[in-house]
Design a protein around this motif. Structure first.
Motif, PDB file in Angstrom:
ATOM      1  N   VAL A 206       7.236 -25.594  29.475  1.00 54.05           N
ATOM      2  CA  VAL A 206       8.156 -26.438  28.784  1.00 54.05           C
ATOM      3  C   VAL A 206       9.547 -26.786  29.592  1.00 54.05           C
ATOM      4  O   VAL A 206      10.301 -27.620  29.751  1.00 54.05           O
ATOM      5  N   ALA A 207       9.865 -25.588  30.465  1.00 58.64           N
ATOM      6  CA  ALA A 207      10.983 -25.584  31.311  1.00 58.64           C
ATOM      7  C   ALA A 207      12.439 -25.962  30.538  1.00 58.64           C
ATOM      8  O   ALA A 207      13.037 -26.932  30.763  1.00 58.64           O
ATOM      9  N   PRO A 208      12.827 -25.332  29.357  1.00 54.27           N
ATOM     10  CA  PRO A 208      13.954 -25.718  28.572  1.00 54.27           C
ATOM     11  C   PRO A 208      15.185 -25.676  29.162  1.00 54.27           C
ATOM     12  O   PRO A 208      15.645 -24.530  29.830  1.00 54.27           O
ATOM     13  N   ASP A 209      16.209 -26.294  28.671  1.00 55.05           N
ATOM     14  CA  ASP A 209      17.404 -26.106  29.169  1.00 55.05           C
ATOM     15  C   ASP A 209      18.085 -25.132  28.036  1.00 55.05           C
ATOM     16  O   ASP A 209      19.221 -24.370  28.295  1.00 55.05           O
ATOM     17  N   ALA A 210      17.605 -24.818  26.741  1.00 51.91           N
ATOM     18  CA  ALA A 210      17.905 -24.118  25.826  1.00 51.91           C
ATOM     19  C   ALA A 210      16.840 -23.567  24.990  1.00 51.91           C
ATOM     20  O   ALA A 210      15.932 -24.214  24.930  1.00 51.91           O
ATOM     21  N   VAL A 211      17.147 -22.276  24.662  1.00 49.01           N
ATOM     22  CA  VAL A 211      16.021 -21.552  23.595  1.00 49.01           C
ATOM     23  C   VAL A 211      16.823 -21.171  22.555  1.00 49.01           C
ATOM     24  O   VAL A 211      17.647 -20.450  22.656  1.00 49.01           O
ATOM     25  N   VAL A 212      16.181 -21.457  21.410  1.00 47.56           N
ATOM     26  CA  VAL A 212      16.665 -21.198  20.012  1.00 47.56           C
ATOM     27  C   VAL A 212      15.674 -20.071  19.509  1.00 47.56           C
ATOM     28  O   VAL A 212      14.426 -20.544  19.291  1.00 47.56           O
ATOM     29  N   HIS A 213      16.147 -18.932  19.255  1.00 48.77           N
ATOM     30  CA  HIS A 213      15.065 -17.774  18.824  1.00 48.77           C
ATOM     31  C   HIS A 213      15.526 -17.554  17.297  1.00 48.77           C
ATOM     32  O   HIS A 213      16.280 -16.834  17.088  1.00 48.77           O
ATOM     33  N   LEU A 214      14.485 -18.169  16.451  1.00 47.55           N
ATOM     34  CA  LEU A 214      14.448 -17.875  15.018  1.00 47.55           C
ATOM     35  C   LEU A 214      13.293 -17.160  14.466  1.00 47.55           C
ATOM     36  O   LEU A 214      12.877 -17.287  13.259  1.00 47.55           O
ATOM     37  N   LEU A 215      12.289 -16.397  15.406  1.00 46.65           N
ATOM     38  CA  LEU A 215      10.988 -15.948  15.024  1.00 46.65           C
ATOM     39  C   LEU A 215      11.258 -14.743  13.936  1.00 46.65           C
ATOM     40  O   LEU A 215      12.346 -13.803  14.463  1.00 46.65           O
TER      41      LEU A 215
END
Length: 294
Positions: free
Chosen positions: A58-67
């Motif tokens: 994916v090469a994300p600019d941001a990661v949101v961790h809601l797991l």
């Protein structure tokens, strides 16, 4: 911005994804199984190699961790086992996600009701529970580890209150609402816990705001109306047309729900949202829980 949302189909994630898309972000979900509702990649966040491969793709600019992996109905006496997988997602899963996307903006979900019991509302400098009931201790340790890792990565933990909205325990079909309707939730002892709620839509708007700001550390994302459990429960029961809650002494309740169950109903500390309002220019938009439809 390309945003990877780990937990995109959860209580917060399902409100977050359309908001991110609406403001122009490219959203990619991360899940253990494919979900047609959210385009994304498939990986178990506890499988380090699979997670790193998927996130690198994916090469994300941001990661949101809601797991999380919280059961729909929680047994207070078995909290440590009920939360075992969630605790691993908050420790091992956090490490895997951070290592998979070095340099990406990292935002993680924390809790605003794990503060050390004390008078008054807790700000973010207050310590997390230092001597929690035995069943809750692994949860607090996992939260502490999640916050440490996030801080070391230059990220931000958003400490949410008791989540309301679709899919939550306070939804019409949620376990808490059902228990109140059935007259199975009593006021224990003095009912002194202070509840700070967070509507899932407000949680999502806080995440959207945080993506555009260079804020690190931790912020309480809760509503403006903390309320004592002894005041909230009768009002909520009346709103639902449920029986008036019974009163049960703490010693008797402890036999049924254990020390954590009693502490949850008598000792929780509410949270202050002033810092989130200032740092994120964020405001809770949803009405107080008792003013909403369940």
């Amino acid at each position: 911005m390309r945003v990877l949302v780990a937990g995109a189909t959860g209580v917060i994630g399902r409100r977050l994804v359309p908001l991110l898309t609406a403001v122009g972000h490219e959203v990619v979900g991360l899940s253990r199984t494919p979900d047609p509702r959210v385009p994304g990649v498939v990986a178990d966040a506890l499988d380090r190699d699979a997670t790193i491969r998927a996130v690198c793709e994916v090469a994300p600019d941001a990661v949101v961790h809601l797991l999380t992996a919280i059961p729909k109905t929680i047994n207070p006496r078995k909290l440590s086992s009920d939360f075992a997988l969630t605790n691993r997602l908050r420790t091992e899963g956090t490490r895997n996600l951070i290592d998979a996307a070095p340099g990406a903006r990292f935002i993680a979900q924390g809790l605003a009701y794990a503060y050390d019991p004390a008078e008054g509302l807790a700000d973010e400098d207050a310590p997390l529970w230092r001597d929690p009931p035995a069943q809750y201790a692994p949860v607090v340790r996992a939260l502490t580890d999640l916050e440490r890792q996030t801080a070391e990565a230059g990220g931000l933990v958003l400490r949410f209150g008791h989540l309301t909205g679709p899919g939550s325990v306070y939804a019409d079909d949620g376990s808490t609402t059902q228990a109140v309707r059935a007259g199975k939730m009593p006021i224990v002892g003095d009912g002194g816990s202070v509840l700070s709620f967070t509507d899932s839509h407000d949680a999502a708007t806080a995440i959207v705001a945080a993506l555009d700001r260079d804020v690190t550390g931790a912020l309480n994302v809760v509503d403006d109306t903390p309320i004592r459990f002894r005041d909230w429960l009768p009002a909520y029961a009346a709103k639902l047309g449920a029986p008036e809650p019974k009163r049960v002494p703490a010693w008797l309740a402890r036999l049924a729900v254990g020390s954590f169950g009693v502490a949850y109903l008598t000792r929780l500390r509410g949270a202050d949202n002033s810092r989130a309002r200032l740092c994120l220019n964020w405001r809770p938009r949803r009405a107080a829980m008792l003013e909403e439809t369940a």
